[in-house]
Design a protein around this motif. Structure first.
Motif, PDB file in Angstrom:
ATOM      1  N   SER A 109       0.860  -1.148  -0.193  1.00  0.00           N
ATOM      2  CA  SER A 109       0.067  -0.019  -0.054  1.00  0.00           C
ATOM      3  C   SER A 109       0.854   1.310  -0.114  1.00  0.00           C
ATOM      4  N   HIS A 110       0.303   2.395  -0.516  1.00  0.00           N
ATOM      5  CA  HIS A 110       0.823   3.818  -0.379  1.00  0.00           C
ATOM      6  C   HIS A 110       1.258   4.080   0.848  1.00  0.00           C
ATOM      7  N   ALA A 111       0.252   3.836   1.803  1.00  0.00           N
ATOM      8  CA  ALA A 111       0.094   4.228   3.208  1.00  0.00           C
ATOM      9  C   ALA A 111       1.560   3.764   3.791  1.00  0.00           C
ATOM     10  N   TRP A 112       1.706   2.304   3.505  1.00  0.00           N
ATOM     11  CA  TRP A 112       3.056   1.706   4.119  1.00  0.00           C
ATOM     12  C   TRP A 112       4.023   2.436   3.643  1.00  0.00           C
ATOM     13  N   ARG A 113       4.232   2.689   2.256  1.00  0.00           N
ATOM     14  CA  ARG A 113       5.469   3.136   1.780  1.00  0.00           C
ATOM     15  C   ARG A 113       5.892   4.453   2.594  1.00  0.00           C
ATOM     16  N   ASP A 114       4.530   5.226   2.464  1.00  0.00           N
ATOM     17  CA  ASP A 114       4.760   6.633   3.233  1.00  0.00           C
ATOM     18  C   ASP A 114       4.919   6.726   4.633  1.00  0.00           C
ATOM     19  N   ALA A 115       4.800   5.606   5.290  1.00  0.00           N
ATOM     20  CA  ALA A 115       5.207   5.391   6.659  1.00  0.00           C
ATOM     21  C   ALA A 115       6.535   5.037   6.802  1.00  0.00           C
ATOM     22  N   CYS A 116       7.125   4.171   5.906  1.00  0.00           N
ATOM     23  CA  CYS A 116       8.479   3.873   5.754  1.00  0.00           C
ATOM     24  C   CYS A 116       9.381   5.207   5.896  1.00  0.00           C
ATOM     25  N   THR A 117       8.871   5.780   4.529  1.00  0.00           N
ATOM     26  CA  THR A 117       9.773   7.260   4.222  1.00  0.00           C
ATOM     27  C   THR A 117       9.672   7.963   5.445  1.00  0.00           C
ATOM     28  N   GLU A 118       8.473   8.338   6.335  1.00  0.00           N
ATOM     29  CA  GLU A 118       8.406   9.229   7.478  1.00  0.00           C
ATOM     30  C   GLU A 118       9.587   8.738   8.362  1.00  0.00           C
ATOM     31  N   LEU A 119       9.736   7.234   8.404  1.00  0.00           N
ATOM     32  CA  LEU A 119      10.516   6.861   9.501  1.00  0.00           C
ATOM     33  C   LEU A 119      12.037   6.868   9.177  1.00  0.00           C
ATOM     34  N   GLY A 120      12.165   7.074   7.871  1.00  0.00           N
ATOM     35  CA  GLY A 120      13.656   6.989   7.339  1.00  0.00           C
ATOM     36  C   GLY A 120      13.979   5.563   7.267  1.00  0.00           C
ATOM     37  N   ILE A 121      13.200   4.659   6.599  1.00  0.00           N
ATOM     38  CA  ILE A 121      13.236   3.156   6.824  1.00  0.00           C
ATOM     39  C   ILE A 121      13.149   2.805   5.168  1.00  0.00           C
ATOM     40  N   THR A 122      14.436   2.107   4.733  1.00  0.00           N
ATOM     41  CA  THR A 122      14.236   1.676   3.149  1.00  0.00           C
ATOM     42  C   THR A 122      13.175   0.308   3.275  1.00  0.00           C
ATOM     43  N   HIS A 123      12.282   0.254   2.444  1.00  0.00           N
ATOM     44  CA  HIS A 123      11.692  -0.953   2.395  1.00  0.00           C
ATOM     45  C   HIS A 123      11.936  -1.755   1.232  1.00  0.00           C
ATOM     46  N   LYS A 124      12.015  -3.113   1.512  1.00  0.00           N
ATOM     47  CA  LYS A 124      12.266  -3.907   0.283  1.00  0.00           C
ATOM     48  C   LYS A 124      11.145  -5.293   0.435  1.00  0.00           C
ATOM     49  N   ARG A 125      10.892  -5.609  -0.658  1.00  0.00           N
ATOM     50  CA  ARG A 125       9.794  -6.838  -0.627  1.00  0.00           C
ATOM     51  C   ARG A 125      10.463  -8.043  -1.199  1.00  0.00           C
ATOM     52  N   THR A 126      10.133  -9.193  -0.957  1.00  0.00           N
ATOM     53  CA  THR A 126      10.705 -10.398  -1.445  1.00  0.00           C
ATOM     54  C   THR A 126      10.104 -10.667  -2.776  1.00  0.00           C
ATOM     55  N   ARG A 127      10.920 -11.560  -3.536  1.00  0.00           N
ATOM     56  CA  ARG A 127      10.282 -11.891  -4.737  1.00  0.00           C
ATOM     57  C   ARG A 127       8.929 -12.758  -4.816  1.00  0.00           C
ATOM     58  N   PRO A 128       8.034 -12.619  -5.671  1.00  0.00           N
ATOM     59  CA  PRO A 128       6.751 -13.367  -5.584  1.00  0.00           C
ATOM     60  C   PRO A 128       7.028 -14.764  -5.607  1.00  0.00           C
ATOM     61  N   TYR A 129       6.270 -15.254  -4.579  1.00  0.00           N
ATOM     62  CA  TYR A 129       6.087 -16.802  -4.590  1.00  0.00           C
ATOM     63  C   TYR A 129       7.588 -17.192  -4.120  1.00  0.00           C
ATOM     64  N   ARG A 130       8.591 -16.518  -3.336  1.00  0.00           N
ATOM     65  CA  ARG A 130       9.612 -17.068  -2.806  1.00  0.00           C
ATOM     66  C   ARG A 130       9.879 -16.604  -1.429  1.00  0.00           C
ATOM     67  N   PRO A 131       9.095 -17.450  -0.545  1.00  0.00           N
ATOM     68  CA  PRO A 131       9.028 -17.052   0.711  1.00  0.00           C
ATOM     69  C   PRO A 131      10.545 -17.497   1.677  1.00  0.00           C
ATOM     70  N   GLN A 132      11.491 -18.229   0.981  1.00  0.00           N
ATOM     71  CA  GLN A 132      12.675 -18.354   1.601  1.00  0.00           C
ATOM     72  C   GLN A 132      13.327 -16.949   1.822  1.00  0.00           C
ATOM     73  N   THR A 133      13.395 -16.307   0.898  1.00  0.00           N
ATOM     74  CA  THR A 133      13.926 -14.922   1.074  1.00  0.00           C
ATOM     75  C   THR A 133      13.545 -14.292   2.457  1.00  0.00           C
ATOM     76  N   ASN A 134      12.310 -14.682   3.133  1.00  0.00           N
ATOM     77  CA  ASN A 134      12.020 -14.080   4.202  1.00  0.00           C
ATOM     78  C   ASN A 134      12.185 -14.979   5.207  1.00  0.00           C
ATOM     79  N   GLY A 135      12.800 -16.051   5.254  1.00  0.00           N
ATOM     80  CA  GLY A 135      12.949 -17.386   5.820  1.00  0.00           C
ATOM     81  C   GLY A 135      13.154 -17.172   7.328  1.00  0.00           C
ATOM     82  N   LYS A 136      13.907 -16.270   7.697  1.00  0.00           N
ATOM     83  CA  LYS A 136      14.160 -16.164   9.276  1.00  0.00           C
ATOM     84  C   LYS A 136      12.728 -15.994   9.835  1.00  0.00           C
TER      85      LYS A 136
END
Length: 332
Positions: free
Chosen positions: A244-271
């Motif tokens: 969502s745009h709201a999530w993107r704006d919230a990360c920008t406000e907090l000075g956080i870089t947002h990254k997303r995993t590749r679709p259908y690839r849960p291993q990237t977020n395996g931890k």
């Protein structure tokens, strides 16, 4: 360092050798004093004559050459069959006309003797990564657990009693679906875990909407700040709340870089996926809860145990909190 069952330590070997070489004792007499064989006494005396005190330490028993060792070409064929076809030592040995024990030794040497050491999707060895300091990357996600009816659910009480409890709860709350079946609802657990330390933050919410996820992010950032950790990046899957745009704006406000995993690839977020399994085994399904509220009340205590006391195999069997130094400005 000598092995656990050695009759002589390096210091005792030196004393034995000096008795023979410097004081003229016989091998038999010196061996009797140190409770070893004359052959052993001769070995250390000869070593002392040729190398001095430095020769009393252990040497590797590995041979200088191994003419019968499996060739590199054959090792590559074994590894290829293991990666691509998930074959065991017996099946690989049958294809290559060789001993299964030899194949197993090669797999152990290559550290792929267990299938869990191989990524089941890509057939490649599991590549583990770890960011250099706390706050460098946070994994965020949502996991779901069914609410517990009054008296407990079917997992511990059985299907018949669990259904009765659901019906009783639905009569009290009035929550039923369009077919008039009882509904207990769903608990959405929003989780945030630090990539470097594995320190975890979690909240139980009633939905997984963007506004809820943003609220959790704000509170998680503040909680980590209390532990002297500055959040720099977050990694999420492609759930609607994280796109969502709201999530993107919230990360920008907090000075956080947002990254997303590749679709259908849960291993990237395996931890965080692995943390969810630990959460389920250690908190959600660990014992009989007689209500959802009882389970909710147990979460803070379990999180404290996980962060402060539970040994984590990925960080040297230490609790996650041990990786937070809490030095002011250390991880900013």
């Amino acid at each position: 360092m000598s092995h656990a069952n050695a009759a002589l330590t390096p210091r005792a070997r030196l004393r034995l050798a000096r008795l023979v070489v410097d004081r003229g004792w016989t091998y038999t007499a010196a061996a009797k004093m140190f409770l070893v064989t004359p052959r052993t006494a001769k070995k250390w005396a000869d070593r002392y004559r040729s190398e001095g005190a430095a020769g009393m330490s252990e040497r590797s028993s590995r041979p200088h050459s191994s003419p019968t060792r499996t060739s590199p070409q054959l090792v590559r064929r074994i590894v290829r069959l293991r990666w691509r076809h998930r074959l065991g030592p017996v099946q690989i040995a049958g294809r290559l006309a060789m001993s299964a024990s030899t194949v197993h030794a090669v797999l152990v040497r290559c550290r792929i003797n267990r299938l869990r050491h191989i990524d089941r999707v890509s057939s490649e060895p599991v590549r583990r990564y770890e960011h250099p300091h706390p706050g460098s990357l946070m994994h965020v996600d949502v996991t779901k657990f069914g609410n517990i009816p009054d008296g407990g659910g079917h997992r511990f009480l059985g299907r018949q009693q669990g259904d009765k409890n659901r019906e009783t709860t639905a009569n009290r709350t009035g929550q039923r679906d369009h077919r008039h079946h009882p509904r207990t609802g769903t608990a959405f657990v929003h989780t945030v875990i630090d990539d470097h330390s594995r320190v975890a933050y979690a909240e139980i919410c009633t939905d997984e909407k963007a506004t809820t996820a943003i609220g959790v992010l704000h509170r998680a950032v503040a909680w980590f700040a209390e532990h002297a950790v500055t959040v720099e990046r977050v990694l999420s899957d492609n759930g609607s709340c994280y796109r969502s745009h709201a999530w993107r704006d919230a990360c920008t406000e907090l000075g956080i870089t947002h990254k997303r995993t590749r679709p259908y690839r849960p291993q990237t977020n395996g931890k965080i996926e692995r943390f969810h399994r630990t959460l389920a085994d250690g908190w959600a399904y660990t014992r009989l809860y007689e209500s959802t509220q009882q389970r909710n009340d147990a979460l803070p205590g379990w999180l404290h145990f996980y962060n402060h006391h539970r040994a984590h195999s990925a960080i040297g069997d230490q609790p996650p909190i041990s990786r937070l130094t809490n030095l002011p400005g250390h991880h900013t």
